[in-house]
Motif scaffolding. Sequence first.
Motif, PDB file in Angstrom:
ATOM      1  N   VAL A 138       0.841  -1.194   0.000  1.00 21.19           N
ATOM      2  CA  VAL A 138       0.000   0.000   0.000  1.00 21.19           C
ATOM      3  C   VAL A 138       0.883   1.253   0.000  1.00 21.19           C
ATOM      4  CG1 VAL A 138      -1.528   1.369   1.491  1.00 21.19           C
ATOM      5  CG2 VAL A 138      -2.097  -1.006   0.969  1.00 21.19           C
ATOM      6  N   ALA A 139       1.947   1.226   0.789  1.00 24.60           N
ATOM      7  CA  ALA A 139       2.882   2.357   0.812  1.00 24.60           C
ATOM      8  C   ALA A 139       3.529   2.553  -0.560  1.00 24.60           C
ATOM      9  CB  ALA A 139       3.946   2.129   1.874  1.00 24.60           C
ATOM     10  N   ALA A 140       3.845   1.468  -1.234  1.00 29.33           N
ATOM     11  CA  ALA A 140       4.428   1.566  -2.578  1.00 29.33           C
ATOM     12  C   ALA A 140       3.409   2.143  -3.563  1.00 29.33           C
ATOM     13  CB  ALA A 140       4.919   0.198  -3.037  1.00 29.33           C
ATOM     14  N   TYR A 141       2.150   1.722  -3.460  1.00 34.30           N
ATOM     15  CA  TYR A 141       1.104   2.294  -4.311  1.00 34.30           C
ATOM     16  C   TYR A 141       0.949   3.790  -4.044  1.00 34.30           C
ATOM     17  CZ  TYR A 141      -0.770  -2.122  -6.114  1.00 34.30           C
ATOM     18  OH  TYR A 141      -0.947  -3.314  -6.768  1.00 34.30           O
ATOM     19  N   GLN A 142       0.984   4.163  -2.772  1.00 39.38           N
ATOM     20  CA  GLN A 142       0.828   5.570  -2.430  1.00 39.38           C
ATOM     21  C   GLN A 142       1.943   6.411  -3.048  1.00 39.38           C
ATOM     22  OE1 GLN A 142      -1.556   7.480  -1.181  1.00 39.38           O
ATOM     23  NE2 GLN A 142      -0.170   9.175  -1.606  1.00 39.38           N
ATOM     24  N   ARG A 143       3.139   5.904  -2.985  1.00 38.28           N
ATOM     25  CA  ARG A 143       4.274   6.623  -3.576  1.00 38.28           C
ATOM     26  C   ARG A 143       4.071   6.798  -5.085  1.00 38.28           C
ATOM     27  NH1 ARG A 143       9.718   5.131  -5.407  1.00 38.28           N
ATOM     28  NH2 ARG A 143      11.032   6.946  -5.113  1.00 38.28           N
ATOM     29  N   ALA A 144       3.620   5.742  -5.753  1.00 40.33           N
ATOM     30  CA  ALA A 144       3.372   5.812  -7.196  1.00 40.33           C
ATOM     31  C   ALA A 144       2.210   6.757  -7.512  1.00 40.33           C
ATOM     32  CB  ALA A 144       3.098   4.418  -7.739  1.00 40.33           C
ATOM     33  N   LEU A 145       1.168   6.754  -6.672  1.00 35.78           N
ATOM     34  CA  LEU A 145       0.041   7.674  -6.878  1.00 35.78           C
ATOM     35  C   LEU A 145       0.486   9.125  -6.748  1.00 35.78           C
ATOM     36  CD1 LEU A 145      -3.018   6.118  -5.009  1.00 35.78           C
ATOM     37  CD2 LEU A 145      -2.782   6.543  -7.444  1.00 35.78           C
ATOM     38  N   ARG A 146       1.325   9.406  -5.754  1.00 37.25           N
ATOM     39  CA  ARG A 146       1.810  10.768  -5.565  1.00 37.25           C
ATOM     40  C   ARG A 146       2.601  11.221  -6.787  1.00 37.25           C
ATOM     41  NH1 ARG A 146       2.414  14.565  -1.874  1.00 37.25           N
ATOM     42  NH2 ARG A 146       1.889  13.358  -0.049  1.00 37.25           N
ATOM     43  N   THR A 147       3.415  10.328  -7.311  1.00 38.06           N
ATOM     44  CA  THR A 147       4.210  10.660  -8.494  1.00 38.06           C
ATOM     45  C   THR A 147       3.314  10.913  -9.703  1.00 38.06           C
ATOM     46  OG1 THR A 147       6.049   9.333  -7.674  1.00 38.06           O
ATOM     47  CG2 THR A 147       6.043   9.830 -10.017  1.00 38.06           C
ATOM     48  N   ALA A 148       2.287  10.087  -9.888  1.00 39.51           N
ATOM     49  CA  ALA A 148       1.424  10.183 -11.070  1.00 39.51           C
ATOM     50  C   ALA A 148       0.424  11.329 -10.996  1.00 39.51           C
ATOM     51  CB  ALA A 148       0.681   8.866 -11.272  1.00 39.51           C
ATOM     52  N   THR A 149      -0.092  11.608  -9.793  1.00 36.50           N
ATOM     53  CA  THR A 149      -1.225  12.544  -9.688  1.00 36.50           C
ATOM     54  C   THR A 149      -1.057  13.629  -8.651  1.00 36.50           C
ATOM     55  OG1 THR A 149      -2.347  11.225  -8.016  1.00 36.50           O
ATOM     56  CG2 THR A 149      -2.838  10.705 -10.318  1.00 36.50           C
ATOM     57  N   GLY A 150      -0.096  13.471  -7.762  1.00 34.69           N
ATOM     58  CA  GLY A 150       0.033  14.416  -6.656  1.00 34.69           C
ATOM     59  C   GLY A 150      -0.866  14.073  -5.478  1.00 34.69           C
TER      60      GLY A 150
END
Length: 173
Positions: A138-150
């Motif tokens: 979940v933490a890895a997904y969150q990091r990727a979401l922040r990168t993709a969308t802020g």
Amino acid sequence: HELVVTGFVRVARPMFARGEREPEALARTYLAFLARLSVLPLALFPFLAIFADALVRLLFGPAWAGCASVLAVAACGMTLATPWYLAPALLTGTGRAGAMLRIALVRLVAAFAAVAIGTRFGLLATALLLAAAGLLHVAAYQRALRTATGIGVRDPIARLRFFHLRTISRSSL
């Protein structure tokens, strides 16, 4: 759970692909889909966690009562992961297959380690370690979401809280 998520993903992925060039619009779309998707899991998983013992006894009999704590742990882990259910659809829809591959690899290694270590201590230890491994991805997904969308870590949670409180207040009128 899987049926609901799969249906949403089929609709969401093309919408996410269209919004790739506009991160703010992509974030709004993601959070709107997530709010609707999460209604059922955010009702079901806490219910399973709270009533795990009674449900296991009712469905499987007293011989399986020891597994209730495993169900409760798994349900708690799924509840905590709910705000990130659509992250894979967003990442694949926006062409971030590399990020998905890295996250899947981290999840695989973490789950393997959780099972390898947990089985030495019992079923409940394995369930707890698998839940912890789930939070790692979940933490890895969150990091990727922040990168993709802020989208920040608090954004999905705040959106879900607002959406569900608004839904509850409307239904009570």
